[in-house]
Motif scaffolding. Structure first.
Motif, PDB file in Angstrom:
ATOM      1  N   PRO A  45      71.230 -94.156 -83.445  1.00 28.32           N
ATOM      2  CA  PRO A  45      72.419 -93.692 -84.169  1.00 28.32           C
ATOM      3  C   PRO A  45      72.158 -92.360 -84.877  1.00 28.32           C
ATOM      4  CG  PRO A  45      71.899 -95.981 -84.732  1.00 28.32           C
ATOM      5  CD  PRO A  45      70.771 -95.469 -83.909  1.00 28.32           C
ATOM      6  N   ASP A  46      73.200 -91.533 -84.936  1.00 26.94           N
ATOM      7  CA  ASP A  46      73.077 -90.252 -85.624  1.00 26.94           C
ATOM      8  C   ASP A  46      72.769 -90.476 -87.091  1.00 26.94           C
ATOM      9  OD1 ASP A  46      73.578 -88.855 -83.334  1.00 26.94           O
ATOM     10  OD2 ASP A  46      75.689 -88.493 -83.755  1.00 26.94           O
ATOM     11  N   GLU A  59      68.646 -90.706 -77.580  1.00 27.22           N
ATOM     12  CA  GLU A  59      70.032 -90.881 -77.132  1.00 27.22           C
ATOM     13  C   GLU A  59      70.654 -92.180 -77.637  1.00 27.22           C
ATOM     14  OE1 GLU A  59      70.175 -90.386 -72.902  1.00 27.22           O
ATOM     15  OE2 GLU A  59      69.735 -88.250 -73.030  1.00 27.22           O
ATOM     16  N   THR A  95      63.685 -85.463 -77.031  1.00 30.24           N
ATOM     17  CA  THR A  95      65.054 -85.677 -77.518  1.00 30.24           C
ATOM     18  C   THR A  95      65.783 -86.736 -76.697  1.00 30.24           C
ATOM     19  OG1 THR A  95      65.869 -83.801 -76.228  1.00 30.24           O
ATOM     20  CG2 THR A  95      65.299 -83.381 -78.533  1.00 30.24           C
ATOM     21  N   CYS A 129      65.948 -83.330 -83.815  1.00 25.63           N
ATOM     22  CA  CYS A 129      66.480 -82.752 -82.575  1.00 25.63           C
ATOM     23  C   CYS A 129      66.744 -81.260 -82.727  1.00 25.63           C
ATOM     24  CB  CYS A 129      67.728 -83.516 -82.130  1.00 25.63           C
ATOM     25  SG  CYS A 129      67.349 -85.195 -81.544  1.00 25.63           S
ATOM     26  N   LYS A 136      67.455 -87.850 -87.277  1.00 25.96           N
ATOM     27  CA  LYS A 136      67.690 -87.534 -85.870  1.00 25.96           C
ATOM     28  C   LYS A 136      68.216 -86.106 -85.719  1.00 25.96           C
ATOM     29  CE  LYS A 136      70.514 -88.805 -81.865  1.00 25.96           C
ATOM     30  NZ  LYS A 136      71.468 -89.775 -81.311  1.00 25.96           N
ATOM     31  N   VAL A 137      69.171 -85.738 -86.536  1.00 24.05           N
ATOM     32  CA  VAL A 137      69.759 -84.399 -86.463  1.00 24.05           C
ATOM     33  C   VAL A 137      68.701 -83.338 -86.760  1.00 24.05           C
ATOM     34  CG1 VAL A 137      71.430 -82.839 -87.551  1.00 24.05           C
ATOM     35  CG2 VAL A 137      72.099 -85.178 -86.964  1.00 24.05           C
TER      36      VAL A 137
END
Length: 120
Positions: free
Chosen positions: A84-85, A81, A77, A93, A89-90
Motif C-alpha cells: 500500500p502507498d 507494487e 521498485t 521509490c 514507499k513513496v
C-alpha cells in the motif's frame, strides 16, 4: 542508497506489513548486487587495454554489468507494487528513480563510447 534501504529494512522488521518488509529486504539485496555490478564496471573501465576485439569484449562486459545494475534497481521498485502507498514507499521509490536516472545516464555514456570505438 544501500545504507538507506538497509536502515529501512531494519525498521520494517518490527512493522506489521510483511509485504513491505519482504520488499525492503529484496531491495537491499538487489542494491547490493547493483553496487557490485557498477564496481565491476568501474574496475574494467580503469583497466581497459588493447584495441579491436579485445577492447570490444571489455566494453561489452561493462555494458552487461551496467545494464544488470539498472535492471536490479528497477526490480527493487517492482517489489513494492503490492505494498500500500505510504510515506516510506513513496520516498523509497522516488530515491530509486533518481538512482536509476544516474545509472541510465552512465550506461548511455558507456554506449556512446562503445559506438565511437567500434566505428561504423
Amino acid at each position: 542508497m544501500a545504507a538507506y534501504v538497509s536502515n529501512l529494512s531494519r525498521e520494517a522488521d518490527y512493522g506489521a506489513d510483511h509485504r513491505a518488509t519482504a520488499a525492503l529486504h529484496d531491495c537491499f539485496s538487489l542494491f547490493g548486487d547493483a553496487i557490485g555490478q557498477i564496481r565491476d564496471s568501474l574496475k574494467q573501465m580503469r583497466q581497459l587495454s588493447g584495441s579491436g576485439e579485445s577492447l570490444r569484449f571489455q566494453m561489452s562486459n561493462v555494458q552487461t554489468w551496467m545494464s544488470a545494475a539498472l535492471t536490479n534497481e528497477d526490480t527493487c521498485t517492482d517489489g513494492f507494487e503490492d505494498v500500500p502507498d505510504g510515506p516510506m514507499k513513496v520516498d523509497l521509490c522516488g530515491r530509486v528513480v533518481k538512482v536509476e536516472e544516474v545509472t541510465s545516464n552512465a550506461l548511455a555514456l558507456v554506449n556512446s563510447y562503445v559506438a565511437k570505438v567500434s566505428g561504423p
